[in-house]
Write a protein that holds these residues in place. Structure first.
Motif, PDB file in Angstrom:
ATOM      1  N   SER A  32       0.664  -1.155  -0.191  1.00  0.00           N
ATOM      2  CA  SER A  32      -0.052  -0.048  -0.174  1.00  0.00           C
ATOM      3  C   SER A  32       0.885   1.308   0.105  1.00  0.00           C
ATOM      4  O   SER A  32       0.684   2.411  -0.573  1.00  0.00           O
TER       5      SER A  32
ATOM      6  N   PRO B 227     -12.956 -11.988   3.993  1.00  0.00           N
ATOM      7  CA  PRO B 227     -12.662 -10.372   3.925  1.00  0.00           C
ATOM      8  C   PRO B 227     -11.131 -10.000   3.644  1.00  0.00           C
ATOM      9  O   PRO B 227     -10.794  -9.125   2.975  1.00  0.00           O
ATOM     10  N   SER B 228     -10.176 -10.586   4.188  1.00  0.00           N
ATOM     11  CA  SER B 228      -8.951 -10.008   4.079  1.00  0.00           C
ATOM     12  C   SER B 228      -8.327 -10.543   2.534  1.00  0.00           C
ATOM     13  O   SER B 228      -7.587 -10.161   1.845  1.00  0.00           O
TER      14      SER B 228
ATOM     15  N   ALA C 234     -10.098  -8.003   0.332  1.00  0.00           N
ATOM     16  CA  ALA C 234      -9.448  -6.736   0.382  1.00  0.00           C
ATOM     17  C   ALA C 234      -8.176  -6.822  -0.529  1.00  0.00           C
ATOM     18  O   ALA C 234      -7.633  -5.802  -1.172  1.00  0.00           O
ATOM     19  N   SER C 235      -7.321  -7.830  -0.378  1.00  0.00           N
ATOM     20  CA  SER C 235      -6.033  -7.846  -0.918  1.00  0.00           C
ATOM     21  C   SER C 235      -6.400  -8.069  -2.449  1.00  0.00           C
ATOM     22  O   SER C 235      -5.525  -7.450  -3.487  1.00  0.00           O
TER      23      SER C 235
ATOM     24  N   SER D 116      -7.135  -4.402  -3.601  1.00  0.00           N
ATOM     25  CA  SER D 116      -5.844  -3.741  -3.629  1.00  0.00           C
ATOM     26  C   SER D 116      -5.032  -4.035  -4.982  1.00  0.00           C
ATOM     27  O   SER D 116      -4.599  -2.926  -5.543  1.00  0.00           O
TER      28      SER D 116
ATOM     29  N   ARG E  84     -18.357 -10.233  -2.742  1.00  0.00           N
ATOM     30  CA  ARG E  84     -18.789  -8.938  -1.616  1.00  0.00           C
ATOM     31  C   ARG E  84     -20.209  -9.420  -1.504  1.00  0.00           C
ATOM     32  O   ARG E  84     -20.836  -9.486  -0.498  1.00  0.00           O
TER      33      ARG E  84
ATOM     34  N   ASP F 105     -18.657  -2.204   1.941  1.00  0.00           N
ATOM     35  CA  ASP F 105     -17.740  -2.734   1.005  1.00  0.00           C
ATOM     36  C   ASP F 105     -17.830  -3.244  -0.265  1.00  0.00           C
ATOM     37  O   ASP F 105     -17.296  -3.324  -1.294  1.00  0.00           O
TER      38      ASP F 105
ATOM     39  N   SER G  32     -16.980  -1.782  -4.185  1.00  0.00           N
ATOM     40  CA  SER G  32     -16.614  -2.591  -5.163  1.00  0.00           C
ATOM     41  C   SER G  32     -17.289  -2.447  -6.229  1.00  0.00           C
ATOM     42  O   SER G  32     -16.980  -2.230  -7.332  1.00  0.00           O
TER      43      SER G  32
END
Length: 193
Positions: free
Chosen positions: A24, A55-56, A59-60, A63, A88, A98, A102
């Motif tokens: 990041s 969720p992780s 999120a990855s 990113s 999601r 979230d 998206s």
């Protein structure tokens, strides 16, 4: 990060978080290749150790899609954004913040490719949900409104764009204040139009 890799191993959640944080930082500095390399590592490792819809993991993937987007790699960004959005929706629900993020990210990718109708469809849907779930004056709702106005303008739908941007600007002024960067940006767009 290197110490965590040595002590905790590369697959430990804390090591993955440190790696994602460094990626990041690279992305925020415009160091796309370095960010991408680390994000790919995190995604691949999380695929091995977490379920696909964790969720992780999502999120990855988001990113990595953002890094592709920032490099103008629309197809790669779009592919990941569609996956993240669909997962999601399934895991968090269609109205979760979230999920809405998206949807907005995918719409932005469509817009940047000149795919106006697809962008507009997603933006209108997102704006409707944000207004209902978060409220008409929520900052995310105002961002959605701004984005849809920009899409209208890009399609030559000037009257609709101006009306929506005026409403957006007025609400931003009330909620965020006249000196907020988003408020100023909306005013500049209106003055330019």
């Amino acid at each position: 990060m290197e110490i965590r890799k040595r002590v905790l191993r590369a697959e430990h959640p804390d090591t993955l978080t440190s790696t994602a944080n460094l990626a990041s930082t690279y992305r925020n500095q415009g160091r796309w290749k370095e960010a991408e390399e680390l994000e790919v590592q995190v995604v691949e490792t999380r695929k091995r150790v977490l379920r696909a819809e964790h969720p992780s993991m999502l999120a990855s993937m988001a990113s990595l899609a953002s890094t592709f987007w920032n490099q103008g790699r629309w197809k790669e960004a779009e592919e990941l954004e569609v996956q993240v959005m669909e997962m999601r929706k399934r895991v968090l629900g269609a109205e979760h913040p979230d999920t809405l993020t998206s949807i907005a990210n995918l719409a932005s990718t469509y817009r940047d490719q000149g795919r106006w109708k697809e962008a507009e469809e997603l933006q209108a849907k997102e704006l409707k949900i944000c207004s209902r779930v978060l409220g008409a004056k929520h900052p995310s709702t105002l961002t959605s409104m701004n984005n849809l106005a920009l899409t209208f303008k890009a399609q030559g739908r000037n009257d609709e764009a101006i009306l929506l941007m005026e409403k957006c600007f007025q609400l931003q002024e009330q909620v965020l204040g006249p000196q907020h960067p988003y408020t100023i940006s909306s005013l500049k767009a209106l003055n330019k139009w």
